[in-house]
Design an enzyme around this catalytic site. Structure first.
Site, PDB file in Angstrom:
ATOM      1  CG  HIS A   1      -0.121   0.187   2.522  1.00 61.17           C
ATOM      2  ND1 HIS A   1       0.594  -0.835   3.102  1.00 61.17           N
ATOM      3  CD2 HIS A   1       0.077   1.264   3.334  1.00 61.17           C
ATOM      4  CE1 HIS A   1       1.187  -0.407   4.192  1.00 61.17           C
ATOM      5  NE2 HIS A   1       0.899   0.865   4.362  1.00 61.17           N
TER       6      HIS A   1
ATOM      7  CG  ASP B   1       1.919   5.032   4.757  1.00 62.13           C
ATOM      8  OD1 ASP B   1       1.362   3.925   4.700  1.00 62.13           O
ATOM      9  OD2 ASP B   1       3.017   5.213   5.330  1.00 62.13           O
TER      10      ASP B   1
ATOM     11  CG  HIS C   1       5.338   1.001   2.660  1.00 62.74           C
ATOM     12  ND1 HIS C   1       4.761   2.138   2.151  1.00 62.74           N
ATOM     13  CD2 HIS C   1       4.835   0.875   3.906  1.00 62.74           C
ATOM     14  CE1 HIS C   1       3.963   2.680   3.052  1.00 62.74           C
ATOM     15  NE2 HIS C   1       3.987   1.922   4.132  1.00 62.74           N
TER      16      HIS C   1
ATOM     17  NE  ARG D   1       8.535  -4.778  10.543  1.00 65.75           N
ATOM     18  CZ  ARG D   1       9.513  -3.933  10.240  1.00 65.75           C
ATOM     19  NH1 ARG D   1      10.771  -4.308  10.302  1.00 65.75           N
ATOM     20  NH2 ARG D   1       9.232  -2.700   9.853  1.00 65.75           N
TER      21      ARG D   1
HETATM   22  C1  GA4 Z   1      -2.468   2.719   5.556  1.00 65.98           C
HETATM   23  C2  GA4 Z   1      -1.651   3.673   6.434  1.00 65.98           C
HETATM   24  C3  GA4 Z   1      -2.098   3.637   7.896  1.00 65.98           C
HETATM   25  O1  GA4 Z   1      -1.640   2.419   8.500  1.00 65.98           O
HETATM   26  C4  GA4 Z   1      -3.639   3.717   8.022  1.00 65.98           C
HETATM   27  C5  GA4 Z   1      -4.199   2.486   7.325  1.00 65.98           C
HETATM   28  C6  GA4 Z   1      -5.713   2.278   7.370  1.00 65.98           C
HETATM   29  C7  GA4 Z   1      -6.121   1.326   8.510  1.00 65.98           C
HETATM   30  O2  GA4 Z   1      -5.350   0.444   8.885  1.00 65.98           O
HETATM   31  O3  GA4 Z   1      -7.263   1.437   8.990  1.00 65.98           O
HETATM   32  C8  GA4 Z   1      -6.100   1.736   5.982  1.00 65.98           C
HETATM   33  C9  GA4 Z   1      -4.849   1.976   5.074  1.00 65.98           C
HETATM   34  C10 GA4 Z   1      -3.940   2.879   5.898  1.00 65.98           C
HETATM   35  C11 GA4 Z   1      -5.228   2.642   3.724  1.00 65.98           C
HETATM   36  C12 GA4 Z   1      -6.490   2.026   3.069  1.00 65.98           C
HETATM   37  C13 GA4 Z   1      -7.547   1.609   4.106  1.00 65.98           C
HETATM   38  C14 GA4 Z   1      -7.326   2.412   5.389  1.00 65.98           C
HETATM   39  C15 GA4 Z   1      -6.527   0.264   5.899  1.00 65.98           C
HETATM   40  C16 GA4 Z   1      -7.238   0.223   4.593  1.00 65.98           C
HETATM   41  C17 GA4 Z   1      -7.505  -0.899   3.935  1.00 65.98           C
HETATM   42  C18 GA4 Z   1      -4.025   3.884   9.472  1.00 65.98           C
HETATM   43  C19 GA4 Z   1      -4.162   4.790   7.128  1.00 65.98           C
HETATM   44  O4  GA4 Z   1      -4.396   5.926   7.418  1.00 65.98           O
HETATM   45  O5  GA4 Z   1      -4.358   4.251   5.867  1.00 65.98           O
END
Ligand code: GA4
Length: 326
Positions: free
Chosen positions: A202, A204, A259, A269
């Site tokens: 994904h 961020d 990443h 980890r």
């Molecule tokens: C990815 C980055 C952060 O960890 C996060 C994630 C969020 C979550 O875990 O709830 C998301 C992911 C993240 C992006 C797409 C959506 C939302 C899980 C998911 C499948 C906290 C964020 O802000 O976006």
């Protein structure tokens, strides 16, 4: 060590990924005390969207304390931890990431840096843990906010961003929508050497993310040619990733880095990631000082709240930046 998670199965076969390079990529190392740091940061954000920060000034015992307290939390019984879940998206979660069916070999705590917005889940997390955990987390979040602002200030200087503090202000103000994620990837005994997805690929969504982990490998980043490379762990440094919002605001000059975390190790980890985000009402669009004259920006304008809501409806690996494209 008690194995807390049940094995999860995945469709994607990460073991035989022909595009995963065996040798680690040379990650740019930025010494925050070096006068040339701003030039190096911009270069790294343009080329990789990722770099390592040394001489960051965060006191080492804060890092040790946070790691110890997080380990203590994750060592609690599942029933106690689940009192702080399910994630909404804040709170304790295990195996499920987001709400669209993504799974990982992981348990985690997601906390909003803006306490009043996620009061219930934050309280529930800390009710299961000693008061010191909360104090350490709060100090750590302040440090991370400081590091994110410093990195963005350097970018502003190097790129002569106008108006001044356009980027760094977004993460400094009290309305900033930032969060802290503590990820625990439990050790794996069986089957030996089989790689499992800890956290699927994904980018961020926020501006920048600051990651610190224990000394266990697993983090991989995707290069511009689509190949995946391992990032050697370094528990005394921070890894900074460019997020989608910074890609849009720099009109694509910086790239948000894809990443993922793969686990195939007998050592667990632990990673802590601070996602520095703008206020919910902030309008995200290319900064005019970075759009060439006579040209239009590559992306249309959306508020962070609009983009964030969209992100939370997508799957982890989806290409979310398409929503901004004209
Ligand atoms: C990815 C980055 C952060 O960890 C996060 C994630 C969020 C979550 O875990 O709830 C998301 C992911 C993240 C992006 C797409 C959506 C939302 C899980 C998911 C499948 C906290 C964020 O802000 O976006």
């Amino acid at each position: 060590m008690v194995l807390l998670l049940q094995p999860v199965t995945f469709n994607s076969d990460v073991n035989v990924n022909p595009k995963c390079k065996p040798s680690p990529v040379p990650v740019p190392v930025i010494d925050l005390t070096n006068p040339d740091a701003k030039t190096d940061i911009v270069k790294a954000c343009e080329e990789l969207g990722f770099f390592k920060v040394v001489n960051h000034g965060v006191r080492p015992d804060l890092l040790t304390q946070l790691e110890e307290e997080a380990n203590k939390f994750f060592a609690l019984s599942l029933s106690l931890k689940e009192k702080a879940g399910p994630p909404d998206p804040f709170g304790y979660g295990s195996k499920r990431i987001g709400s669209s069916g993504d799974m990982g070999w992981i348990e985690y705590i997601l906390l909003n840096a803006n306490h009043h917005l996620s009061f219930t889940k934050t309280t529930a997390v800390f009710q299961q843990a000693p008061a010191i955990f909360r104090e350490v987390v709060e100090e750590y979040m302040e440090e991370m906010k400081g590091m994110a602002s410093k990195v963005l200030e350097m970018v502003e200087e190097e790129l002569s961003i106008e108006p001044k503090e356009k980027l760094s202000k977004l993460v400094k103000v009290k309305e900033s929508d930032s969060c802290l994620r503590m990820n625990h990837y439990p050790e794996k005994e069986e089957p030996p050497d089989k790689e499992e997805i800890g956290f699927g690929e994904h980018t961020d969504p926020q501006l920048v993310s600051m990651l610190r982990s224990n000394d266990t490998e697993g983090l991989q980043i995707c290069l511009k040619d689509g190949s995946w490379v391992s990032v050697p762990p370094d528990h005394s440094s921070f890894f900074v990733s460019v997020g989608d919002t910074l890609q849009v605001m720099t009109n694509g000059r910086f790239k948000s880095v894809r990443h993922r975390v793969l686990t195939n190790t007998k050592r667990s980890r632990l990673s802590m990631i601070y996602f520095a985000g703008p206020p919910l009402t902030e309008k995200i669009a290319p900064m005019s000082c970075l759009v060439p004259e006579q040209e239009e920006g590559l992306y249309k304008e959306l508020t962070w709240s609009q983009y964030k809501s969209y992100c939370y409806k997508t799957k982890l690996g989806d290409y979310r930046l398409g929503l901004f494209e004209k």
